[in-house]
Design an enzyme around this catalytic site. Sequence first.
Site, PDB file in Angstrom:
ATOM      1  N   GLU A  96      -9.914  -3.961  -6.007  1.00  0.00           N
ATOM      2  CA  GLU A  96      -9.594  -2.872  -5.073  1.00  0.00           C
ATOM      3  C   GLU A  96      -9.465  -1.537  -5.787  1.00  0.00           C
ATOM      4  OE1 GLU A  96      -5.567  -2.199  -3.643  1.00  0.00           O
ATOM      5  OE2 GLU A  96      -5.106  -4.262  -4.266  1.00  0.00           O
ATOM      6  N   HIS A 121      -8.136  -4.992  -0.481  1.00  0.00           N
ATOM      7  CA  HIS A 121      -6.889  -4.253  -0.619  1.00  0.00           C
ATOM      8  C   HIS A 121      -5.867  -4.787   0.386  1.00  0.00           C
ATOM      9  CE1 HIS A 121      -4.107  -0.862  -0.704  1.00  0.00           C
ATOM     10  NE2 HIS A 121      -4.248  -0.733   0.611  1.00  0.00           N
ATOM     11  N   SER A 134       0.834  -1.197   0.000  1.00  0.00           N
ATOM     12  CA  SER A 134       0.000   0.000   0.000  1.00  0.00           C
ATOM     13  C   SER A 134       0.875   1.255   0.000  1.00  0.00           C
ATOM     14  CB  SER A 134      -0.959  -0.053   1.188  1.00  0.00           C
ATOM     15  OG  SER A 134      -1.992   0.892   1.062  1.00  0.00           O
TER      16      SER A 134
END
Length: 355
Positions: free
Chosen positions: A272, A302, A173
């Site tokens: 996502e 995610h 991320s």
Amino acid sequence: MAMRPNRYHILPSQAMTRRVHHRHSPQSFAVSLASRLLVKNVVRAWAIQPNLHWPFQYVDGLAGLMPHFPHSAQIEPIRLENCAAEWVRAPGVSAKRAILYLHGGAFLTCGLNTHRSLVTRLSKAADAGVLTVGYRKLPTHQIADAIEDGMNGLRWLAERGYGGGQIVVAGDSAGGYLAFMIALAAVRTRVVRPAGIATISPFTDADPARKLRHRNARRCSMFTRAALSMFARYLGEVRLPHDGGTAARVESPVDADLSSLPPVTIHASSDELLLPDAELMAERLQFSGVRCDLHLWDRQIHDFPIAADILPEGRQAIRYIGDFIKEVTAAADGLPGGRRHWVGRQQADFAAAAG
């Protein structure tokens, strides 16, 4: 940083490979539902009132108090110049390769505790030690500070005797964003040229427009369109008291000159909100003549490998990343045929899944 024009001759070894993993477990349904009910509603509330005193700084501490799946690993606390870190080694792993790991959390939250299980699994899968960095976060610090912390992590590994061909930079991320930016900075400043970059659901484009137009803007089980818009605005406005009121510009890895980067692997969910970032980064790497292996996982949340203690898909993705890391560091490890072994392993896994 200016993006290079798309006029590159793509060699077979540098081409992008795209693999879609269609099968999904019953556990993935439960995790997705929990994310929609819990995480997405918190994110939705944050988008409505982002200026409240949200307790993001306490999330990692709370994670350290929660029951966790037992993992046997040697964990050595490390103090870098401006932040804490951990040197994590699963039992019996090789001393010939290392991973610099940057955790996710929107540059605002999470840390060493939230990601210790994932990092331990990655150490085992990659047969490597992992230096995971508890970098400085927004809003009390700038993203540039987090990049500096990652660079200090690379220097720590170099001081331990690891050469560039033995190091892979990885992250999930927001940590995926940092992995790319740190690798770019390390090559540019000649600190080290990593053997590879491995990312999970990376944030690579600070411009939200592409993501807001994508079908996943409504399908994502974790983020909302409003939250993405607010986050982009937040990144553009965050400033420190000593800045004199000037917000730091957030650069996007997709707009950088990527041609100097080593091989990359990207794992993301096909459902996502950050899927467009993963796909765009893979395309830009291909245009820059850099090999990129893109794995898309259907119906996952995610950053799904963070739930690998529950999700078999998360464990499988970590195994693929581990194979990639062993392959790109094979030359430094003195092992011939790393690419051939890695491809053969993946083909066998795909055949088993299809069977």
